[in-house]
Scaffold this active site. Structure first.
Site, short mmCIF file in Angstrom:
data_model
loop_
_atom_site.label_atom_id
_atom_site.label_comp_id
_atom_site.label_asym_id
_atom_site.label_seq_id
_atom_site.Cartn_x
_atom_site.Cartn_y
_atom_site.Cartn_z
N VAL A 11 0.95 -1.17 0.05
CA VAL A 11 -0.06 0.10 -0.02
C VAL A 11 0.81 1.28 0.14
O VAL A 11 2.02 1.06 0.29
CB VAL A 11 -1.06 -0.13 1.00
CG1 VAL A 11 -2.01 -1.16 1.12
CG2 VAL A 11 -0.25 -0.01 2.38
N SER A 12 0.16 2.45 -0.54
CA SER A 12 1.00 3.76 -0.61
C SER A 12 0.09 4.54 0.25
O SER A 12 -1.04 4.35 0.29
CB SER A 12 1.55 3.90 -1.98
OG SER A 12 0.13 4.28 -2.86
N THR A 13 0.68 5.78 0.54
CA THR A 13 0.03 6.96 0.85
C THR A 13 -1.18 7.34 0.09
O THR A 13 -2.35 8.04 0.46
CB THR A 13 0.68 8.32 1.14
OG1 THR A 13 1.49 8.49 -0.09
CG2 THR A 13 1.85 7.86 2.21
N GLN A 14 -1.30 6.73 -1.19
CA GLN A 14 -2.46 7.35 -2.07
C GLN A 14 -3.40 6.28 -2.10
O GLN A 14 -4.66 6.61 -2.49
CB GLN A 14 -1.87 7.61 -3.69
CG GLN A 14 -1.01 8.96 -3.83
CD GLN A 14 0.41 8.52 -3.29
OE1 GLN A 14 0.89 7.56 -3.07
NE2 GLN A 14 0.93 9.93 -2.75
N GLU A 15 -3.36 5.07 -1.92
CA GLU A 15 -4.32 4.06 -1.78
C GLU A 15 -4.22 3.21 -0.50
O GLU A 15 -3.46 2.58 -0.10
CB GLU A 15 -4.00 2.96 -2.91
CG GLU A 15 -2.51 2.41 -3.12
CD GLU A 15 -2.27 1.60 -4.02
OE1 GLU A 15 -3.20 0.58 -4.41
OE2 GLU A 15 -1.30 1.33 -4.66
#
Length: 207
Positions: A11-15
């Site tokens: 996961v990233s900060t965008q998703e």
């Protein structure tokens, strides 16, 4: 030694879909201790936990991901990682969102062959679509330019005394810097505008 099933979650900060991916792993039957979670952007693919997991894979192990894009940023990277896992590490891959991408099926290599063909097809379709998008963009820009559409920031408005300042600069009565500052524009803007004016008017002036 018994085969081990691992799950990989990125996961990233965008998703923020970590919960959904974890739920899918547990529903598939991956033990919690064998689920690797990485909270990093995939843009540079420098993912230490993923690389550690791949190095730990043994022949017969299974790597489960929720979607194919967990393996790479684009299909070139996905194909590379697919080869590393299935050919070099001799492990299996299960993509939960795409049941055909499951190399566990068919220990006579039929399942792996089918998955490889499907992956190659997806790669071809994705690459073709990217090329089509670039071509449509280029054609659209060319058509817009032909209609006189200007791209980029609007040109700066020059003051009414620009021509007088241009002539003063060309006759060396003032420097380029002074002329540009008097106009309130950068020197490069003043210089380009002077060249355009001279080209349009057919005059060259002093260099």
């Amino acid at each position: 030694m018994a085969e081990t099933t691992y799950g990989y979650v990125r996961v990233s900060t965008q998703e923020q879909n970590e919960v959904r991916q974890l739920a899918a792993m547990r529903e598939f039957g991956v033990d919690g201790e064998n689920i690797v979670v990485e909270k990093l952007s995939g843009k540079d693919f420098h993912r230490p936990r993923y690389r550690q997991l791949v190095r730990a894979l043994r022949p017969g192990d299974v790597l489960v991901v929720k979607s194919i894009d967990r393996l790479g940023r684009n299909y070139d990277e996905i194909l590379e990682q697919w080869g590393v896992i299935t050919k070099k590490r001799k492990a299996a891959i299960v993509v939960l969102d795409m049941p055909l991408l499951d190399t566990r099926q068919g220990r006579d290599l039929t399942g792996t062959l089918i998955a490889d063909i499907v992956l190659q097809l997806l790669s071809y379709v994705a690459q073709t679509e990217r090329e089509n998008i670039r071509q449509r963009q280029a054609e659209g820009i060319a058509a817009a330019k032909a209609r006189g559409v200007h791209f980029g920031p609007p040109p700066k408005t020059l003051p009414d005394n620009f021509e007088q300042l241009r002539q003063a600069w060309r006759s060396k009565q003032m420097s380029l810097r002074t002329a540009a500052e008097t106009c309130g524009v950068p020197r490069s803007t003043f210089y380009d505008a002077a060249l355009r004016a001279e080209t349009a008017g057919g005059c060259t002036g002093a260099k």
